[in-house]
Design a protein around this motif. Structure first.
Motif, PDB file in Angstrom:
ATOM      1  N   PRO A 171       0.828  -1.218   0.000  1.00 37.84           N
ATOM      2  CA  PRO A 171       0.000   0.000   0.000  1.00 37.84           C
ATOM      3  C   PRO A 171       0.861   1.267   0.000  1.00 37.84           C
ATOM      4  O   PRO A 171       1.754   1.436   0.829  1.00 37.84           O
ATOM      5  N   LEU A 172       0.586   2.139  -0.951  1.00 39.17           N
ATOM      6  CA  LEU A 172       1.233   3.454  -0.995  1.00 39.17           C
ATOM      7  C   LEU A 172       0.482   4.439  -0.118  1.00 39.17           C
ATOM      8  O   LEU A 172       1.075   5.125   0.716  1.00 39.17           O
ATOM      9  N   PHE A 173      -0.835   4.528  -0.294  1.00 35.84           N
ATOM     10  CA  PHE A 173      -1.714   5.330   0.555  1.00 35.84           C
ATOM     11  C   PHE A 173      -2.992   4.535   0.770  1.00 35.84           C
ATOM     12  O   PHE A 173      -3.425   3.771  -0.096  1.00 35.84           O
TER      13      PHE A 173
ATOM     14  N   LEU B  68       1.259   8.273 -10.754  1.00 31.38           N
ATOM     15  CA  LEU B  68       1.882   6.982 -11.027  1.00 31.38           C
ATOM     16  C   LEU B  68       1.915   6.685 -12.519  1.00 31.38           C
ATOM     17  O   LEU B  68       2.880   6.107 -13.030  1.00 31.38           O
ATOM     18  N   ARG B  69       0.856   7.067 -13.219  1.00 27.17           N
ATOM     19  CA  ARG B  69       0.850   6.846 -14.675  1.00 27.17           C
ATOM     20  C   ARG B  69       1.935   7.665 -15.357  1.00 27.17           C
ATOM     21  O   ARG B  69       2.615   7.170 -16.272  1.00 27.17           O
ATOM     22  N   SER B  70       2.081   8.912 -14.946  1.00 28.18           N
ATOM     23  CA  SER B  70       3.116   9.746 -15.554  1.00 28.18           C
ATOM     24  C   SER B  70       4.517   9.241 -15.236  1.00 28.18           C
ATOM     25  O   SER B  70       5.440   9.417 -16.037  1.00 28.18           O
ATOM     26  N   SER B  71       4.680   8.595 -14.085  1.00 27.22           N
ATOM     27  CA  SER B  71       5.989   8.037 -13.715  1.00 27.22           C
ATOM     28  C   SER B  71       6.223   6.655 -14.283  1.00 27.22           C
ATOM     29  O   SER B  71       7.336   6.123 -14.164  1.00 27.22           O
ATOM     30  N   GLY B  72       5.182   6.050 -14.874  1.00 31.73           N
ATOM     31  CA  GLY B  72       5.331   4.711 -15.438  1.00 31.73           C
ATOM     32  C   GLY B  72       5.463   3.626 -14.396  1.00 31.73           C
ATOM     33  O   GLY B  72       6.120   2.611 -14.641  1.00 31.73           O
TER      34      GLY B  72
ATOM     35  N   LEU C  63      -5.628  -0.775  -7.465  1.00 32.40           N
ATOM     36  CA  LEU C  63      -6.549  -0.136  -6.533  1.00 32.40           C
ATOM     37  C   LEU C  63      -7.314  -1.209  -5.769  1.00 32.40           C
ATOM     38  O   LEU C  63      -7.707  -2.233  -6.336  1.00 32.40           O
ATOM     39  N   SER C  64      -7.535  -0.962  -4.485  1.00 32.09           N
ATOM     40  CA  SER C  64      -8.303  -1.879  -3.640  1.00 32.09           C
ATOM     41  C   SER C  64      -9.126  -1.062  -2.648  1.00 32.09           C
ATOM     42  O   SER C  64      -8.967   0.161  -2.571  1.00 32.09           O
ATOM     43  N   ASP C  65      -9.975  -1.759  -1.896  1.00 33.47           N
ATOM     44  CA  ASP C  65     -10.860  -1.112  -0.913  1.00 33.47           C
ATOM     45  C   ASP C  65     -11.726  -0.042  -1.566  1.00 33.47           C
ATOM     46  O   ASP C  65     -11.897   1.069  -1.042  1.00 33.47           O
ATOM     47  N   GLY C  66     -12.270  -0.373  -2.741  1.00 33.20           N
ATOM     48  CA  GLY C  66     -13.155   0.576  -3.406  1.00 33.20           C
ATOM     49  C   GLY C  66     -12.437   1.787  -3.954  1.00 33.20           C
ATOM     50  O   GLY C  66     -13.067   2.845  -4.143  1.00 33.20           O
TER      51      GLY C  66
ATOM     52  N   GLY D  56      -9.932   3.346  -2.423  1.00 34.35           N
ATOM     53  CA  GLY D  56      -9.348   4.130  -1.351  1.00 34.35           C
ATOM     54  C   GLY D  56      -7.914   3.772  -1.033  1.00 34.35           C
ATOM     55  O   GLY D  56      -7.225   4.523  -0.330  1.00 34.35           O
ATOM     56  N   THR D  57      -7.432   2.626  -1.511  1.00 37.40           N
ATOM     57  CA  THR D  57      -6.058   2.183  -1.247  1.00 37.40           C
ATOM     58  C   THR D  57      -5.346   1.975  -2.576  1.00 37.40           C
ATOM     59  O   THR D  57      -5.876   1.322  -3.483  1.00 37.40           O
ATOM     60  N   VAL D  58      -4.142   2.530  -2.692  1.00 38.86           N
ATOM     61  CA  VAL D  58      -3.333   2.415  -3.905  1.00 38.86           C
ATOM     62  C   VAL D  58      -2.134   1.529  -3.592  1.00 38.86           C
ATOM     63  O   VAL D  58      -1.393   1.794  -2.641  1.00 38.86           O
ATOM     64  N   LEU D  59      -1.965   0.469  -4.381  1.00 34.50           N
ATOM     65  CA  LEU D  59      -0.869  -0.484  -4.206  1.00 34.50           C
ATOM     66  C   LEU D  59       0.154  -0.293  -5.306  1.00 34.50           C
ATOM     67  O   LEU D  59      -0.209  -0.161  -6.484  1.00 34.50           O
ATOM     68  N   VAL D  60       1.425  -0.285  -4.938  1.00 39.31           N
ATOM     69  CA  VAL D  60       2.527  -0.163  -5.891  1.00 39.31           C
ATOM     70  C   VAL D  60       3.574  -1.213  -5.543  1.00 39.31           C
ATOM     71  O   VAL D  60       3.546  -1.784  -4.450  1.00 39.31           O
ATOM     72  N   PRO D  61       4.513  -1.516  -6.455  1.00 40.35           N
ATOM     73  CA  PRO D  61       5.600  -2.451  -6.118  1.00 40.35           C
ATOM     74  C   PRO D  61       6.385  -1.975  -4.893  1.00 40.35           C
ATOM     75  O   PRO D  61       6.536  -0.773  -4.650  1.00 40.35           O
ATOM     76  N   GLN D  62       6.858  -2.935  -4.139  1.00 45.60           N
ATOM     77  CA  GLN D  62       7.509  -2.621  -2.871  1.00 45.60           C
ATOM     78  C   GLN D  62       8.748  -1.746  -3.045  1.00 45.60           C
ATOM     79  O   GLN D  62       9.023  -0.876  -2.209  1.00 45.60           O
ATOM     80  N   GLN D  63       9.481  -1.929  -4.126  1.00 44.22           N
ATOM     81  CA  GLN D  63      10.701  -1.144  -4.302  1.00 44.22           C
ATOM     82  C   GLN D  63      10.414   0.307  -4.682  1.00 44.22           C
ATOM     83  O   GLN D  63      11.318   1.151  -4.635  1.00 44.22           O
TER      84      GLN D  63
END
Length: 531
Positions: free
Chosen positions: A37-39, A54-58, A63-66, A68-75
């Motif tokens: 989770p990022l936020f 995130l799209r502009s950064s590639g 997305l999860s929890d409707g 409300g939660t943004v998931l990104v790779p751990q690194q």
């Protein structure tokens, strides 16, 4: 593949396709990055802004929890958090102590008080949201104003709303941590003045009661705890399953507070302060006289008198003790314990001893009206038999399901592996056939009765001819048959080709099984001698 039948080709193609799909799925699963989770708890506008970043950064995201939660790779978590913070994301937040940065010199006292309370609420909400199992939190504080004109002040209270992950409920330890964290952040707030409520509307901690729940919940917990203690003791005395215990407790719903002040005199203690005052007076020879007309003293001629007065003030030490007793709701007013013992399982049991043990284990108070009842009766075994039968059926169903699973797995494995095995076998057979030329004739069988060596040409001693003789009678001994499967070499003429093939076959038989070849030759030689 050209020599395969249509069914073999279909099975081989299906097997190869299944293996390819499995390999692709396994490779994609292994290559998938671990998402963190990022936020969490973002609003729709903040989630949209973060996704655009995130799209502009590639960067890959989910997305999860409707939403409300943004998931990104751990690194990429920390880099993207710094990038979002530089862009002012997320914008909608509780603020915390950063709200105090916007206060100016002209801010009124009321605005300062409200902003400070909002800052504390935001910091508490942010801290509670960081707990394991909590996705979002909101804190509202009720802090009374301090004034010198008020004789009695109200205690501060707080209400905490928590939203848990996965719609689960926090345990008592986590709720207690939230209560103590909130109460310790506000001066003068007691833990029992913090209310905690989750997203399902369940009260986890009530004001005036604490984290133990309402009176009904306290009574239920007490009954369960006492019944379990008594049941454990009876299981060791009369055996497991031979006794059942029921506890009924009544608790008070009212709270009370009492203040006691006690004054005592210390023994053999000196006074704190002591003061003595003495007055004395002695009259003259003229005496005191009496008042005459117009308030004029007229001497009487008698001698004057004397006057003396003593006054003592002593302040003794006094001990003073003040005791404040607060009784919360949940005080036990009465409880009753009922015990039933199976008369068929135990014999010669003393009911009085059982009653004494139960009364002591439950902490019964006769003056309070507590009661205990122990009865011997026959237990019904219908439920036990039904439970045993249900357990047996469940075990059988589980074994049948396990067997079906094994069979299903075996069929799937056979459906995948059998076509591959058939394809491998067919390919191996085809490859062997390509390496070995086809036979031009049937195998040659040599026996002592069917083969006869005779010279065909005196000039060519190396050339022999195989002559077939009639089969022997049943009384004659038949030598073992040796099958010759030798590939002939092509020749220019048929007679020469036949002779060369026979020579090669004989050499092959002699090389492959010398013992049997010797027996055949020995049999042929004996037949010629007899003839």
């Amino acid at each position: 593949m050209a020599s395969f039948t249509l069914a073999q080709r279909t099975i081989a193609i299906i097997g190869v396709a299944v293996l390819a799909l499995g390999a692709v799925a396994l490779g994609s699963w292994l290559a998938r990055p671990q998402l963190t989770p990022l936020f969490s708890g973002l609003s729709a506008s903040d989630a949209n802004a973060v996704v655009e970043q995130l799209r502009s950064s590639g960067v890959q995201y989910e997305l999860s929890d409707g939403g409300g939660t943004v998931l990104v790779p751990q690194q990429d978590v920390y880099d993207q958090r710094l990038t979002a913070a530089a862009a002012g994301l997320p914008t909608e937040s509780s603020g915390g102590y950063t709200l105090l940065d916007d206060m100016g010199v002209t801010t009124s006292e009321f605005q300062q008080s409200v902003t400070y309370k909002r800052a504390i609420e935001g910091e508490l909400a942010r801290t509670i949201s960081a707990l394991d199992g909590v996705s979002a939190a909101s804190v509202q504080l009720a802090i009374p104003e301090e004034s010198v004109f008020v004789a009695e002040t109200a205690d501060p209270t707080a209400s905490v709303f928590v939203e848990t992950q996965g719609r689960t409920t926090l345990d008592a330890r986590q709720v207690e941590a939230i209560v103590h964290l909130t109460s310790a952040a506000i001066s003068g707030m007691r833990p029992e003045n913090v209310a905690v409520i989750d997203q399902s509307g369940e009260t986890l901690s009530a004001v005036g009661i604490g984290t133990t729940g309402g009176t009904d919940q306290q009574a239920s917990d007490y009954e369960t705890r006492v019944a379990a203690s008594i049941q454990t003791m009876l299981d060791r005395v009369v055996g497991a399953g031979n006794a059942t215990v029921t506890v009924a407790a009544e608790m008070s719903r009212a709270t009370s507070e009492r203040v006691d002040e006690t004054y005592t005199n210390p023994e053999d203690a000196p006074p704190a302060t002591e003061q003595t005052r003495t007055e004395s007076y002695t009259g003259g020879t003229g005496g005191t006289g009496v008042l005459g007309p117009d308030n004029i003293a007229v001497p009487t001629g008698e001698a004057g008198g004397s006057y003396e007065s003593t006054e003592t003030t002593r302040n003794n030490m006094v001990n003073k003790s003040t005791e404040t007793i607060t009784t919360p709701a949940g005080d036990i007013t009465r409880q009753a314990v009922s015990v039933a013992v199976d008369s068929g399982a135990v014999a010669g049991i003393d009911v009085t001893q059982i009653e004494d043990l139960v009364a002591t284990a439950a902490g019964l108070d006769g003056e309070r009206g507590d009661e205990v009842t122990v009865a011997l009766m026959s237990f019904s075994t219908a439920d036990a038999d039904a439970a045993q039968q249900a357990l047996l059926e469940a075990r059988q169903a589980e074994e049948a399901e396990r067997a079906d699973g094994v069979l299903r797995t075996s069929l799937i494995a056979a459906a995948i592996g059998l076509p591959l095995l058939i394809g491998v076998i067919v390919l191996a057979v085809r490859s062997r056939r390509r390496r070995e030329p086809e036979d031009m004739g049937s195998p040659l069988e040599l026996t002592a009765e069917t083969l006869l060596l005779t010279p065909q040409d005196a000039d060519d001693a190396d050339t022999v001819q195989l002559t077939t003789v009639p089969p022997p009678s049943p009384l004659e001994t038949v030598a073992p048959t040796i099958a010759l499967d030798v590939e002939p070499e092509p020749g220019p003429e048929p007679d020469q080709l036949a002779l060369e093939r026979q020579r090669v076959e004989l050499e092959a038989v002699a090389r492959r099984d010398p013992q049997k070849t010797a027996e055949v030759l020995r049999s042929l030689m004996s037949d010629r001698v007899d003839a």
